[in-house]
Design an enzyme around this catalytic site. Structure first.
Site, PDB file in Angstrom:
ATOM      1  CG  ASN A   1      -0.442  -0.124   2.494  1.00  0.00           C
ATOM      2  OD1 ASN A   1       0.757  -0.308   2.649  1.00  0.00           O
ATOM      3  ND2 ASN A   1      -1.271  -0.020   3.520  1.00  0.00           N
TER       4      ASN A   1
ATOM      5  CD  GLU B   1       1.721  -0.714  10.548  1.00  0.00           C
ATOM      6  OE1 GLU B   1       0.660  -1.389  10.525  1.00  0.00           O
ATOM      7  OE2 GLU B   1       2.042   0.092   9.669  1.00  0.00           O
TER       8      GLU B   1
ATOM      9  CB  CYS C   1      -1.920  -0.447   8.789  1.00  0.00           C
ATOM     10  SG  CYS C   1      -0.810  -1.174   7.631  1.00  0.00           S
TER      11      CYS C   1
HETATM   12  O1  G3P Z   1      -0.951   0.929   6.049  1.00  0.00           O
HETATM   13  C1  G3P Z   1       0.245   1.512   6.330  1.00  0.00           C
HETATM   14  C2  G3P Z   1       0.208   2.418   7.512  1.00  0.00           C
HETATM   15  O2  G3P Z   1       1.515   2.743   7.860  1.00  0.00           O
HETATM   16  C3  G3P Z   1      -0.684   3.621   7.333  1.00  0.00           C
HETATM   17  O3  G3P Z   1      -0.095   4.801   7.006  1.00  0.00           O
HETATM   18  O4  G3P Z   1      -0.025   7.188   6.427  1.00  0.00           O
HETATM   19  O5  G3P Z   1      -1.969   5.810   5.725  1.00  0.00           O
HETATM   20  O6  G3P Z   1      -1.672   6.378   8.111  1.00  0.00           O
HETATM   21  P1  G3P Z   1      -1.001   6.129   6.810  1.00  0.00           P
END
Ligand code: G3P
Length: 478
Positions: free
Chosen positions: A158, A253, A287
């Site tokens: 992603n 993570e 995530c």
């Molecule tokens: O899914 C990856 C996670 O690190 C989310 O990042 O920037 O979308 O909150 P963000």
């Protein structure tokens, strides 16, 4: 376009001796977009060996010079934002604008890392012995931070660029070398990003990128004795990796089921806007997406109505057109999402939209009156489907949040700051956002998950520290 992109090792672009490739399927067209080399274990060995040698002299390179090169790479990365973003559009169906944002954010992250690195690594500690009982002031202890060696970076599909540089830049500024294993979807964008580091002129072998099948080189990389640290972002593979990895620092993570708790006194317009942004941006494939809404019954109808009005505004279609909702990454992912939707349907959830799917494209869905016996109440769809659970007490919401095996982030909407703090303290997640959707950034904020959401903490400062060890020298006076 159907080319086999080379992998990057020893400062050169190479073809694998396997003569095999891995196909990258465009999620929108569902046909092969690119191919990358299927590297062999032998090639991985060679790459790690070279990384080990390159690291030794890199660690002796002055910190300001390391920073200078990172600043250069950041600038080049930003110059290349358009071609890299185009890869993201084709490989992972990220909406065009978000794809450009990802690359620009990555350049900023690299620069920030260089700046932060010179400051935190430019300082050590000085301790004296006579503070501990029984000691005279005869020992002076000097501490500094030294690199770990070879860092292995495994980012997810992603954010193939951003979550790669969030591992590369801290590793490099701290004097480590780095081996990148990009996700298959996003591998070409990652190779292009690596090319920017190549153009910046880092020493040969310091940064390399091996591509290939997880079954061939996945375990081989993560269990490799030459690897001194693993930084991984992704799914439950991370749990398997942490069981198999050696005695090395791990940063992991592994997803989440971020809850959004909405109280009776909340600004419901604000909550609705954040729920839609948090739940549906990049089609829910984050995530930190809002993955379950826990709303007090008294305001549930109003909130759901407002959320629905926002959902109706979402555009659905190809990433090239910059639609909000684009095809999910793979067919198997779409099938998994469909499974969760069907289970919810069968068990009586309220559907505000009809379930609609075309290939990997799934139309946004808001499911109300979700109950704990439904899979969607607990599992992460990683797609544009958002469950709403109506609660009759705040405790019920907190209990649902804490019953999850995940604990990445969460959010709470209320105008009462005291309640917000008490709820934040009670939620077993790495971060709680008050009156905003969960998010990792700004990228220097600490980012961590509790329970199955991971180990260690990320964010620029924490990553730099995590990729170093403390070394002491003690001066013993007569
Ligand atoms: O899914 C990856 C996670 O690190 C989310 O990042 O920037 O979308 O909150 P963000």
């Amino acid at each position: 376009e159907d080319r086999v992109f080379k992998y990057y090792s020893d400062g050169e672009w190479k073809k694998s001796s396997s003569r095999k490739s891995v196909s990258i399927i465009n999620p929108t067209t569902r046909s092969v977009q690119f191919r990358v080399q299927a590297c062999t274990q032998e090639e991985v060995n060679k790459t790690i060996e070279i990384a080990k040698v390159a690291q030794k002299s890199w660690a002796k390179t002055p910190l300001w010079k390391r920073a200078e090169l990172l600043h250069k790479a950041a600038a080049i990365l930003k110059e290349h934002k358009n071609p890299i973003a185009e890869c993201l559009v084709k490989e992972i169906a990220k909406p065009a604008k978000d794809a450009v944002t990802e690359v620009v954010r990555s350049g900023d992250l690299v620069s920030y890392c260089a700046e932060e690195g010179v400051r935190i690594l430019g300082e050590g500690k000085f301790l004296v012995s006579d503070s501990f009982p029984g000691n005279e002031r005869t020992k002076y202890c000097l501490t500094s931070k030294i690199p770990l060696g070879v860092v292995l970076a495994i980012p997810p599909f992603n954010y193939p660029v951003n979550l790669a540089v969030s591992k590369i830049a801290p590793a490099i500024i701290a004097g480590n070398s780095l081996v990148l294993k990009p996700p298959t979807q996003g591998a070409v964008a990652a190779l292009h990003m690596v090319h920017c580091f190549h153009l910046a002129g880092f020493p040969k072998g310091l940064i390399s990128c091996v591509t290939g099948k997880g079954s061939e080189i996945g375990d081989f990389l993560t269990m490799h004795p030459g690897v001194n640290c693993i930084s991984f972002t992704g799914g439950d593979t991370g749990i398997a990796i942490s069981k198999k990895a050696g005695m090395i620092p791990l940063q992991m993570e592994l997803g989440g089921k971020d809850a959004c708790i909405v109280l009776e006194d909340a600004d419901l317009d604000l909550a609705a806007a954040n729920i839609v942004k948090g739940g549906f941006s990049y089609s829910g494939q984050r995530c930190t997406a809002v993955k379950v809404v826990l709303v007090m019954e008294f305001v549930a109808d109003t909130l759901v109505q407002k959320v629905n009005a926002e959902v109706a505004k979402l555009t659905v279609g190809p990433p090239e057109d910059d639609c909000d909702i684009t095809p999910v990454v793979t067919e198997s992912s779409a099938n998994f999402i469909e499974g969760l939707v069907m289970d919810a349907k069968q068990k009586g959830a309220t559907f505000y939209q009809e379930y609609k799917r075309d290939g990997n494209l799934i139309w946004p869905l808001l499911l109300d009156n979700v109950r704990p016996d439904m899979r969607i109440a607990w599992e992460e769809p990683f797609g544009p489907v958002l469950p709403v659970i109506r609660i009759s007490s705040v405790e019920e919401g907190i209990n649902h949040c804490n019953a999850s095996n995940f604990g990445l982030q969460g959010c709470v909407f209320t105008r009462d700051i005291n309640k917000a703090i008490l709820i934040s303290d009670a939620m077993e997640t790495g971060t709680v956002q008050i009156n905003s959707a969960p998010a990792r950034g700004p990228d220097h904020f600490p980012f961590q998950g509790l329970k199955d959401s991971g180990v260690g903490s990320q964010g620029i400062t924490n990553s730099i520290n995590m990729m170093t060890k403390v070394k002491s020298v003690v001066i013993n006076l007569p």
